[in-house]
Scaffold this motif. Structure first.
Motif, PDB file in Angstrom:
ATOM      1  N   GLU A  82       7.839  17.038 -36.896  1.00  0.00           N
ATOM      2  CA  GLU A  82       7.177  17.116 -36.066  1.00  0.00           C
ATOM      3  C   GLU A  82       8.123  15.556 -35.050  1.00  0.00           C
ATOM      4  O   GLU A  82       8.628  15.928 -34.016  1.00  0.00           O
ATOM      5  N   ALA A  83       8.942  15.238 -35.731  1.00  0.00           N
ATOM      6  CA  ALA A  83       9.907  14.488 -35.307  1.00  0.00           C
ATOM      7  C   ALA A  83      11.544  15.039 -34.437  1.00  0.00           C
ATOM      8  O   ALA A  83      11.439  16.005 -33.914  1.00  0.00           O
ATOM      9  N   GLU A  84      11.370  14.182 -32.999  1.00  0.00           N
ATOM     10  CA  GLU A  84      12.283  14.305 -31.480  1.00  0.00           C
ATOM     11  C   GLU A  84      13.103  13.566 -31.626  1.00  0.00           C
ATOM     12  O   GLU A  84      12.997  12.606 -32.212  1.00  0.00           O
ATOM     13  N   GLU A  85      14.119  13.546 -31.441  1.00  0.00           N
ATOM     14  CA  GLU A  85      14.581  12.682 -30.707  1.00  0.00           C
ATOM     15  C   GLU A  85      15.548  13.102 -29.057  1.00  0.00           C
ATOM     16  O   GLU A  85      15.486  14.438 -28.609  1.00  0.00           O
ATOM     17  N   SER A  86      15.755  12.095 -28.288  1.00  0.00           N
ATOM     18  CA  SER A  86      16.150  12.174 -27.055  1.00  0.00           C
ATOM     19  C   SER A  86      17.624  11.524 -26.910  1.00  0.00           C
ATOM     20  O   SER A  86      17.684  11.111 -27.789  1.00  0.00           O
ATOM     21  N   ALA A  87      18.481  12.939 -26.650  1.00  0.00           N
ATOM     22  CA  ALA A  87      19.802  12.321 -25.876  1.00  0.00           C
ATOM     23  C   ALA A  87      20.459  12.702 -24.830  1.00  0.00           C
ATOM     24  O   ALA A  87      20.053  14.253 -24.766  1.00  0.00           O
ATOM     25  N   TRP A  88      21.130  12.751 -24.802  1.00  0.00           N
ATOM     26  CA  TRP A  88      22.229  12.811 -23.283  1.00  0.00           C
ATOM     27  C   TRP A  88      22.783  14.404 -23.570  1.00  0.00           C
ATOM     28  O   TRP A  88      23.866  14.761 -24.800  1.00  0.00           O
ATOM     29  N   GLU A  89      22.726  14.765 -22.753  1.00  0.00           N
ATOM     30  CA  GLU A  89      23.632  16.055 -22.360  1.00  0.00           C
ATOM     31  C   GLU A  89      23.783  16.481 -21.383  1.00  0.00           C
ATOM     32  O   GLU A  89      23.284  16.359 -20.759  1.00  0.00           O
ATOM     33  N   GLY A  96      29.870  17.973 -14.441  1.00  0.00           N
ATOM     34  CA  GLY A  96      30.000  16.337 -14.200  1.00  0.00           C
ATOM     35  C   GLY A  96      28.336  16.463 -13.932  1.00  0.00           C
ATOM     36  O   GLY A  96      28.553  14.738 -13.691  1.00  0.00           O
ATOM     37  N   LEU A  97      27.609  16.876 -14.454  1.00  0.00           N
ATOM     38  CA  LEU A  97      26.070  15.756 -14.289  1.00  0.00           C
ATOM     39  C   LEU A  97      25.884  16.346 -15.864  1.00  0.00           C
ATOM     40  O   LEU A  97      26.397  16.834 -17.311  1.00  0.00           O
ATOM     41  N   ARG A  98      24.941  14.966 -16.303  1.00  0.00           N
ATOM     42  CA  ARG A  98      24.561  14.473 -17.185  1.00  0.00           C
ATOM     43  C   ARG A  98      22.144  14.444 -17.631  1.00  0.00           C
ATOM     44  O   ARG A  98      22.537  13.680 -16.146  1.00  0.00           O
ATOM     45  N   GLY A  99      21.745  15.324 -18.188  1.00  0.00           N
ATOM     46  CA  GLY A  99      20.568  14.441 -18.571  1.00  0.00           C
ATOM     47  C   GLY A  99      19.941  14.012 -19.970  1.00  0.00           C
ATOM     48  O   GLY A  99      20.892  14.677 -21.313  1.00  0.00           O
ATOM     49  N   CYS A 100      19.554  12.897 -19.569  1.00  0.00           N
ATOM     50  CA  CYS A 100      17.924  12.934 -21.098  1.00  0.00           C
ATOM     51  C   CYS A 100      17.305  14.346 -21.223  1.00  0.00           C
ATOM     52  O   CYS A 100      16.277  14.058 -20.837  1.00  0.00           O
ATOM     53  N   VAL A 101      18.071  15.078 -22.770  1.00  0.00           N
ATOM     54  CA  VAL A 101      16.668  15.835 -23.260  1.00  0.00           C
ATOM     55  C   VAL A 101      16.008  15.568 -24.854  1.00  0.00           C
ATOM     56  O   VAL A 101      17.103  15.237 -25.368  1.00  0.00           O
ATOM     57  N   SER A 102      15.270  15.524 -24.601  1.00  0.00           N
ATOM     58  CA  SER A 102      14.464  15.372 -25.811  1.00  0.00           C
ATOM     59  C   SER A 102      14.291  16.732 -26.755  1.00  0.00           C
ATOM     60  O   SER A 102      13.551  17.823 -25.774  1.00  0.00           O
ATOM     61  N   ARG A 103      14.522  16.963 -27.777  1.00  0.00           N
ATOM     62  CA  ARG A 103      14.888  18.543 -28.723  1.00  0.00           C
ATOM     63  C   ARG A 103      13.696  17.285 -30.494  1.00  0.00           C
ATOM     64  O   ARG A 103      14.311  17.403 -31.527  1.00  0.00           O
ATOM     65  N   HIS A 150      13.469  13.175 -14.798  1.00  0.00           N
ATOM     66  CA  HIS A 150      14.280  13.027 -14.142  1.00  0.00           C
ATOM     67  C   HIS A 150      14.979  11.761 -13.347  1.00  0.00           C
ATOM     68  O   HIS A 150      16.602  12.189 -12.720  1.00  0.00           O
ATOM     69  N   SER A 151      15.256  10.306 -13.797  1.00  0.00           N
ATOM     70  CA  SER A 151      15.676   9.704 -13.829  1.00  0.00           C
ATOM     71  C   SER A 151      16.382   9.285 -14.688  1.00  0.00           C
ATOM     72  O   SER A 151      17.278   8.875 -14.179  1.00  0.00           O
ATOM     73  N   LEU A 152      16.909   9.658 -16.061  1.00  0.00           N
ATOM     74  CA  LEU A 152      17.352   9.595 -16.386  1.00  0.00           C
ATOM     75  C   LEU A 152      18.290  11.685 -16.519  1.00  0.00           C
ATOM     76  O   LEU A 152      18.994  11.974 -16.905  1.00  0.00           O
ATOM     77  N   PHE A 153      19.021  11.648 -15.409  1.00  0.00           N
ATOM     78  CA  PHE A 153      19.946  12.618 -14.718  1.00  0.00           C
ATOM     79  C   PHE A 153      20.788  12.435 -13.875  1.00  0.00           C
ATOM     80  O   PHE A 153      20.771  11.905 -12.796  1.00  0.00           O
ATOM     81  N   GLY A 154      21.673  12.816 -14.238  1.00  0.00           N
ATOM     82  CA  GLY A 154      22.875  12.323 -12.632  1.00  0.00           C
ATOM     83  C   GLY A 154      24.380  12.637 -13.288  1.00  0.00           C
ATOM     84  O   GLY A 154      24.549  13.683 -14.421  1.00  0.00           O
ATOM     85  N   PHE A 155      25.296  12.326 -12.371  1.00  0.00           N
ATOM     86  CA  PHE A 155      26.922  12.191 -12.276  1.00  0.00           C
ATOM     87  C   PHE A 155      27.272  11.737 -12.807  1.00  0.00           C
ATOM     88  O   PHE A 155      26.271  10.555 -13.389  1.00  0.00           O
ATOM     89  N   THR A 156      27.929  12.167 -14.373  1.00  0.00           N
ATOM     90  CA  THR A 156      28.747  11.091 -15.635  1.00  0.00           C
ATOM     91  C   THR A 156      29.027  10.487 -15.149  1.00  0.00           C
ATOM     92  O   THR A 156      28.952   9.688 -16.112  1.00  0.00           O
ATOM     93  N   GLU A 157      29.894  10.038 -13.851  1.00  0.00           N
ATOM     94  CA  GLU A 157      30.997   8.880 -13.773  1.00  0.00           C
ATOM     95  C   GLU A 157      29.472   7.990 -13.179  1.00  0.00           C
ATOM     96  O   GLU A 157      30.126   6.942 -13.366  1.00  0.00           O
ATOM     97  N   GLU A 158      28.761   8.479 -12.897  1.00  0.00           N
ATOM     98  CA  GLU A 158      27.749   7.780 -12.055  1.00  0.00           C
ATOM     99  C   GLU A 158      27.367   6.334 -13.039  1.00  0.00           C
ATOM    100  O   GLU A 158      27.140   5.529 -13.429  1.00  0.00           O
ATOM    101  N   LEU A 159      26.543   7.495 -14.115  1.00  0.00           N
ATOM    102  CA  LEU A 159      25.966   7.520 -15.808  1.00  0.00           C
ATOM    103  C   LEU A 159      26.961   6.212 -16.079  1.00  0.00           C
ATOM    104  O   LEU A 159      26.351   5.419 -16.623  1.00  0.00           O
ATOM    105  N   ALA A 160      28.234   6.710 -16.186  1.00  0.00           N
ATOM    106  CA  ALA A 160      29.145   5.995 -16.908  1.00  0.00           C
ATOM    107  C   ALA A 160      29.424   4.045 -16.214  1.00  0.00           C
ATOM    108  O   ALA A 160      28.989   3.527 -17.262  1.00  0.00           O
ATOM    109  N   ARG A 161      29.689   4.090 -15.075  1.00  0.00           N
ATOM    110  CA  ARG A 161      29.531   3.440 -13.968  1.00  0.00           C
ATOM    111  C   ARG A 161      28.577   2.324 -14.052  1.00  0.00           C
ATOM    112  O   ARG A 161      28.559   1.120 -14.138  1.00  0.00           O
ATOM    113  N   THR A 162      27.087   2.577 -14.645  1.00  0.00           N
ATOM    114  CA  THR A 162      25.557   2.758 -14.783  1.00  0.00           C
ATOM    115  C   THR A 162      25.364   1.433 -15.482  1.00  0.00           C
ATOM    116  O   THR A 162      24.561   1.332 -15.816  1.00  0.00           O
ATOM    117  N   ALA A 163      25.387   2.314 -16.123  1.00  0.00           N
ATOM    118  CA  ALA A 163      25.055   2.371 -17.714  1.00  0.00           C
ATOM    119  C   ALA A 163      24.725   1.557 -18.527  1.00  0.00           C
ATOM    120  O   ALA A 163      23.355   0.492 -18.884  1.00  0.00           O
TER     121      ALA A 163
END
Length: 168
Positions: A82-89, A96-103, A150-163
């Protein structure tokens, strides 16, 4: 070998269920696998599914940790536990986009290798994530469709800048 054109989000080939690979040893399929591996490496990816290069077949490749390339035709994946992990994909079809996905954290897989031999095994961590991401492409699913927030979805460079400021 050739560098293939990568389909981008919005192209219909990415939204349909791919067809089974009849014979992985067919010279055309072998050439496709080699071209996909070269395309993936050229684009800096860690996985690539055939529909991403405009070929609607149930086949994907991935970069092995030791530097080689894995291949799975007609894959079947199932979660282990049952274990899931969330990570940026990210995705070569959604540049140019990334999002956090649970799998699922661990999976069992089976299919055919590039020689047409049956393979099966278990995967966890990054390999499990890559296999699930690529298998989704074979069913017409892109990672944003799997996102819960979907608040964990955005442009890679913006996410890196605001992480640092958002704690994400």
């Amino acid at each position: 070998m050739s560098i293939l054109k990568i389909a981008r989000m919005g192209h219909p080939v990415l939204l349909r269920r791919a067809d089974p690979v009849e014979d992985p040893t067919d010279p055309e399929i072998r050439r496709l696998i080699a071209d996909m591996a070269e395309t993936m490496q050229d684009a800096g990816g860690i996985g690539l599914a055939a529909p991403q290069v405009h070929v609607p077949l149930r086949l994907f490749v991935w970069r092995e940790p030791e530097g080689g390339v894995g291949c799975l035709a007609n894959p079947e994946l199932a979660p282990l536990g049952e274990a899931e992990e969330s990570a940026w994909e990210g995705c070569l079809s959604i540049p140019g986009l990334r999002g956090c996905v649970s799998r699922p954290a661990r999976i069992r897989f089976r299919g055919l290798d590039a020689e047409g031999a049956p393979v099966e095994g278990e995967a966890e961590g990054m390999l499990a994530r890559v296999m699930q991401h690529e298998a989704d492409h074979l069913d017409g699913v892109l990672y944003p469709m799997r996102m819960r927030d979907h608040s964990l979805f955005g442009f890679t460079e913006e996410l890196a800048r605001t992480a640092g400021s958002t704690g994400r």
